[in-house]
Enzyme design. Structure first.
Site, PDB file in Angstrom:
ATOM      1  N   HIS B 122       0.872  -1.170   0.000  1.00 24.39           N
ATOM      2  CA  HIS B 122       0.000   0.000   0.000  1.00 24.39           C
ATOM      3  C   HIS B 122       0.915   1.227   0.000  1.00 24.39           C
ATOM      4  CE1 HIS B 122      -2.720   3.012   1.774  1.00 24.39           C
ATOM      5  NE2 HIS B 122      -3.725   2.210   1.482  1.00 24.39           N
ATOM      6  N   ASP B 199       3.367  -3.811   7.995  1.00 32.30           N
ATOM      7  CA  ASP B 199       2.118  -3.061   7.856  1.00 32.30           C
ATOM      8  C   ASP B 199       0.979  -4.050   8.099  1.00 32.30           C
ATOM      9  OD1 ASP B 199      -0.219  -1.929   6.965  1.00 32.30           O
ATOM     10  OD2 ASP B 199       0.507  -1.439   4.957  1.00 32.30           O
ATOM     11  N   GLN B 202      -4.219  -4.588   7.262  1.00 27.97           N
ATOM     12  CA  GLN B 202      -5.212  -5.526   6.736  1.00 27.97           C
ATOM     13  C   GLN B 202      -5.234  -6.853   7.489  1.00 27.97           C
ATOM     14  OE1 GLN B 202      -7.544  -4.854   4.660  1.00 27.97           O
ATOM     15  NE2 GLN B 202      -6.812  -2.879   3.913  1.00 27.97           N
ATOM     16  N   LYS B 225     -10.239   0.219  10.729  1.00 28.84           N
ATOM     17  CA  LYS B 225     -10.498  -0.971   9.922  1.00 28.84           C
ATOM     18  C   LYS B 225     -10.930  -2.153  10.793  1.00 28.84           C
ATOM     19  CE  LYS B 225      -7.053   0.123   6.356  1.00 28.84           C
ATOM     20  NZ  LYS B 225      -7.810   0.728   5.260  1.00 28.84           N
ATOM     21  N   CYS B 362      -4.758   2.463  -3.655  1.00 25.30           N
ATOM     22  CA  CYS B 362      -3.519   2.987  -3.054  1.00 25.30           C
ATOM     23  C   CYS B 362      -2.368   1.995  -3.220  1.00 25.30           C
ATOM     24  CB  CYS B 362      -3.699   3.332  -1.579  1.00 25.30           C
ATOM     25  SG  CYS B 362      -4.858   4.654  -1.311  1.00 25.30           S
TER      26      CYS B 362
END
Lengths: 144, 407
Positions: B122, B199, B202, B225, B362
């Site tokens: 991302h 990261d 997600q 999220k 993104c």
């Protein structure tokens, strides 16, 4: 399913410009403007041949949704042969139209362009419609 | 345990019509909806507890501090960090990664060094590293993907060298839904003396995260999220690393002694939390964690994966529809419907009340790798149902019909 609302956006003339774009291609030695819509990834390369303050030729290439590509096709059709001042005025008229404001439909024959007025009902898509016109505005500035 | 559709009662926003159709929200990978317990926790905090933290002698000041630091402890437990000092509250994943890049990156990456990322990052885990590489004249290297979009250890090994100082990698791809082998990557990264930045934007909403088991050096995720509020996220970093890093923002809260010419700073996490912190956000995030755990992360993950499989099985029957990424994936499906542009797909679905994401997500380098200028993505969360997947599939068939015969 009721597609009446969709038909406001995807009018036949728009889909025709999308599937059979006018003035798609490149110009040798014109002004080149590359623009993209960073929120969605649509890209356009607009090339203009401006002589004696007149837009002699306009061609575009790019990748994007039906609205952005149809709008580019219609825009090139409309500004060819117009003076720079007239082209900028058309950009203003287009901007007002897609934002749902009152717009001048008397000075020029707006032709197919008015089919895009349905985009006012789809706020998320207004930027798709204006991409080519933003490129035109920048190109005219650079061409002067 | 199976997740019952009654969970939807917890999410008032889902009970509405959009364009005269029942809302089908399939964009949770962009941002999830919020359950009542989270909305109420934030409301209750403002109604009963709010004050500034870490400064007042008064009772509300103590209560607000307890709520804020209690949230930090809850996050620590949630990701199994060793110490509370390893949990920094930030504005979100993007800010968390920027702190690591601007502080650790600018300090430790030099000319000719290497930063390794993958093609599926991302932008939040890419641009901060591009900037460090540019300023430090370092090399930014990309881990290649397999044809179906996976990151293999072999491909990571091909890029990591003795000059590598930082490896930054998504835990789960926001486009392909693939899970990267971050624990194995950590071992490799440490063997060359570099650090691993994960990261987890997600992954944290959908699966149990254990930072000690991964042994990553830094990890970042966002509350919004995972049923929490917008405006708050978490930077996890190993204590010794965080305490050795220069602060990025300066001001109140983060100082120790302030002189006229210079000042000293508090240890982590406070050295990275200048100004009045995101107190209500932390309270909301903590409530979201409790909510997710009350259902069970393993149940949530199983539910979403089942929905993705159910969706893919039906979508494959739609002629001309392309699904990106491998079979093994989390609960999201990225696709294109023949030559109908993803934006047009999303608009037609929206007219049927169905919310999907369209665009480059993104992740422009990944889009170029896929050879697609844009794609549409349906992402599932604990509140989605098989009926909603059916609505999506019907919607896609009608979209196809509309664009082939509508004119």
């Amino acid at each position: 399913m009721d597609f009446n609302n969709l038909d406001l956006l995807y009018r036949q003339v728009i889909m025709d410009h999308y599937k059979n774009p006018r003035n798609r291609g490149a110009i040798e030695g014109g002004v080149t403007i590359d623009m993209n819509n960073p929120t969605c990834g649509d890209t356009i390369r607009l090339q203009l041949a401006i002589e004696d303050d007149i837009v002699k030729d306009a061609k575009f290439d790019g990748e994007g949704c039906s609205i952005s590509m149809a709008s580019a096709s219609m825009m090139t059709q409309l500004v060819k042969g117009k003076t720079v001042e007239e082209a900028l005025k058309l950009a203003d008229i287009f901007s007002s139209m897609v934002q749902g404001k009152d717009y001048d439909d008397e000075t020029f024959d707006l032709g197919d362009m008015e089919a895009l007025s349905g985009v006012t009902k789809f706020p998320a898509r207004i930027k798709c419609a204006t991409l080519a016109w933003k490129a035109l505005e920048r190109g005219v500035e650079e061409g002067e | 345990m199976k997740i019952d559709a009654s969970i939807r009662d917890q999410f008032p926003i889902l009970d509405q019509t959009v364009n005269d159709r029942k809302l089908v929200y399939l964009d949770s990978a962009a941002s999830s909806q919020k359950p009542l317990v989270v909305i109420e926790a934030i409301e209750n905090y403002y109604k009963t507890t709010h004050s500034n933290v870490h400064r007042g002698v008064h009772t509300l000041g103590t209560r607000a501090t307890d709520a804020y630091e209690g949230a930090r402890e809850n996050v620590r437990r949630f990701i199994n960090a060793q110490h509370q000092e390893e949990i920094v509250f930030t504005r979100g994943t993007t800010t968390a990664i920027n702190i690591v890049a601007q502080s650790y990156g600018m300090e430790h990456v030099g000319e000719g060094d290497e930063i390794v990322v993958t093609y599926l990052e991302h932008h939040a885990n890419l641009i901060p590293w591009q900037q460090v590489a540019k300023r430090k004249k370092a090399k930014l290297k990309y881990v290649e993907l397999t044809p179906d979009g996976r990151v293999t250890m072999e491909a990571v090994r091909a890029q990591v060298t003795d000059r590598t100082k930082v490896v930054a990698m998504a835990h789960v791809s926001n486009v392909l839904g693939t899970i990267n082998p971050v624990a194995d990557v950590a071992t490799l990264v440490h063997s060359v003396g570099a650090v691993l930045v994960v990261d987890a934007a997600q992954s944290a909403p959908h699966q149990k995260i254990d930072v000690q088991a991964i042994d990553c050096d830094f990890l970042a995720f966002s509350a919004h999220k995972m049923c929490g509020p917008t405006g708050i996220g978490v930077l996890y970093g190993k204590k010794a690393l965080l305490n050795a890093m220069e602060p990025v923002e300066f001001g109140g809260e983060m100082i120790d002694y302030v002189g006229l010419e210079d000042s000293t700073f508090k240890p982590s996490p406070y050295r990275f939390e200048a100004g009045t912190p995101i107190i209500a956000g932390a309270v909301g995030l903590s409530a979201a964690i409790d909510f997710l755990e009350s259902i069970g992360l393993e149940n949530i993950e199983a539910h979403e994966r089942a929905l993705a499989r159910y969706a893919m099985d039906q979508m494959r029957d739609i002629e001309g529809l392309t699904i990106y990424g491998p079979e093994e994936r989390v609960g999201l499906v990225t696709f294109n419907l023949g030559d109908v542009h993803a934006h047009d797909v999303a608009t037609v679905l929206d007219m049927q009340g169905i919310a999907v994401r369209a665009g480059h997500h993104c992740a422009q380098p990944l889009m170029r790798w896929l050879g697609a200028s844009s794609t549409a993505r349906a992402s599932f969360y604990l509140y989605n149902t098989t009926e909603e997947v059916d609505a999506l599939v019907t919607g896609l068939r009608q979209t196809k019909e509309y664009f082939s015969h509508g004119f």
